[in-house]
Design a protein around this motif. Structure first.
Motif, short mmCIF file in Angstrom:
data_model
loop_
_atom_site.label_atom_id
_atom_site.label_comp_id
_atom_site.label_asym_id
_atom_site.label_seq_id
_atom_site.Cartn_x
_atom_site.Cartn_y
_atom_site.Cartn_z
N ARG A 2 0.84 -1.19 0.00
CA ARG A 2 0.00 0.00 0.00
C ARG A 2 0.88 1.25 0.00
N VAL A 3 0.40 2.27 -0.69
CA VAL A 3 1.09 3.55 -0.74
C VAL A 3 0.10 4.66 -0.42
N GLN A 4 0.65 5.76 0.04
CA GLN A 4 -0.16 6.94 0.31
C GLN A 4 0.44 8.11 -0.46
N ILE A 5 -0.42 8.90 -1.07
CA ILE A 5 0.06 10.09 -1.78
C ILE A 5 0.47 11.12 -0.75
N ASP A 6 1.74 11.50 -0.80
CA ASP A 6 2.24 12.54 0.09
C ASP A 6 1.93 13.92 -0.49
N ARG A 7 2.27 14.09 -1.78
CA ARG A 7 2.05 15.39 -2.42
C ARG A 7 2.23 15.24 -3.93
N PHE A 8 1.82 16.28 -4.62
CA PHE A 8 2.03 16.38 -6.06
C PHE A 8 3.06 17.47 -6.30
N GLU A 9 3.97 17.21 -7.22
CA GLU A 9 5.01 18.19 -7.53
C GLU A 9 4.82 18.71 -8.95
N ASP A 10 5.44 19.85 -9.20
CA ASP A 10 5.40 20.41 -10.55
C ASP A 10 5.99 19.41 -11.53
N TYR A 19 2.93 2.76 2.82
CA TYR A 19 1.95 2.92 3.89
C TYR A 19 1.87 1.64 4.70
N PRO A 20 1.84 1.67 5.99
CA PRO A 20 1.61 2.82 6.86
C PRO A 20 2.87 3.47 7.43
N ASP A 21 4.03 2.86 7.24
CA ASP A 21 5.21 3.38 7.96
C ASP A 21 5.86 4.60 7.31
N GLY A 22 5.66 4.82 6.03
CA GLY A 22 6.24 5.97 5.35
C GLY A 22 7.75 5.97 5.31
N ALA A 23 8.36 4.78 5.52
CA ALA A 23 9.82 4.68 5.60
C ALA A 23 10.50 4.99 4.27
N ARG A 24 9.82 4.75 3.18
CA ARG A 24 10.42 5.00 1.87
C ARG A 24 9.43 5.78 1.02
N SER A 25 9.99 6.56 0.12
CA SER A 25 9.15 7.29 -0.81
C SER A 25 9.66 7.08 -2.22
N PHE A 26 8.80 7.28 -3.17
CA PHE A 26 9.20 7.23 -4.58
C PHE A 26 8.24 8.07 -5.38
N ASP A 27 8.69 8.48 -6.56
CA ASP A 27 7.88 9.31 -7.44
C ASP A 27 7.22 8.44 -8.50
N ALA A 28 6.04 8.85 -8.90
CA ALA A 28 5.31 8.17 -9.97
C ALA A 28 4.63 9.23 -10.82
N PRO A 29 4.52 8.98 -12.12
CA PRO A 29 3.80 9.95 -12.95
C PRO A 29 2.35 10.08 -12.47
N ARG A 30 1.89 11.29 -12.37
CA ARG A 30 0.54 11.55 -11.87
C ARG A 30 -0.52 10.84 -12.72
N GLU A 31 -0.26 10.71 -14.02
CA GLU A 31 -1.27 10.09 -14.90
C GLU A 31 -1.51 8.60 -14.59
N LEU A 32 -0.63 7.99 -13.80
CA LEU A 32 -0.86 6.59 -13.42
C LEU A 32 -1.89 6.46 -12.30
N LEU A 33 -2.17 7.56 -11.63
CA LEU A 33 -3.13 7.54 -10.53
C LEU A 33 -4.54 7.80 -11.05
N PRO A 34 -5.54 7.29 -10.36
CA PRO A 34 -6.92 7.52 -10.79
C PRO A 34 -7.27 9.01 -10.77
N GLU A 35 -8.15 9.39 -11.67
CA GLU A 35 -8.61 10.77 -11.71
C GLU A 35 -9.23 11.11 -10.36
N GLY A 36 -8.94 12.29 -9.87
CA GLY A 36 -9.49 12.74 -8.60
C GLY A 36 -8.67 12.34 -7.39
N ALA A 37 -7.56 11.61 -7.60
CA ALA A 37 -6.71 11.23 -6.47
C ALA A 37 -6.13 12.49 -5.83
#
Length: 73
Positions: A2-10, A19-37
């Motif tokens: 499971r992952v949680q969206i932390d933020r969107f960047e330019d 999720y839930p520990d938040g120990a690691r983060s990674f970037d993903a293209p916004r278009e891979l996420l469902p509309e309205g995320a």
């Protein structure tokens, strides 16, 4: 996983935290996420091994390598 969206960047990227520990983060293209995320949303992520495509690519790579070897020889 499971992952949680932390933020969107330019530039169209989403920063995702494991999720839930938040120990690691990674970037993903916004278009891979469902509309309205939005930030704070939690998603289940699954990776499925496509063995047939993996085998096809391995065969294609072998064929291309063989072509290069024969062209040089």
């Amino acid at each position: 996983m499971r992952v949680q969206i932390d933020r969107f960047e330019d530039g169209g990227w989403a920063v995702l935290l494991l999720y839930p520990d938040g120990a690691r983060s990674f970037d993903a293209p916004r278009e891979l996420l469902p509309e309205g995320a939005s930030a704070g949303d939690v998603f289940e992520v699954r990776f499925e091994h496509d063995r047939a495509e993996t085998d096809r690519l391995a065969g294609e790579n072998r064929r291309l390598l063989d072509e290069l070897i024969w062209e040089e020889g």
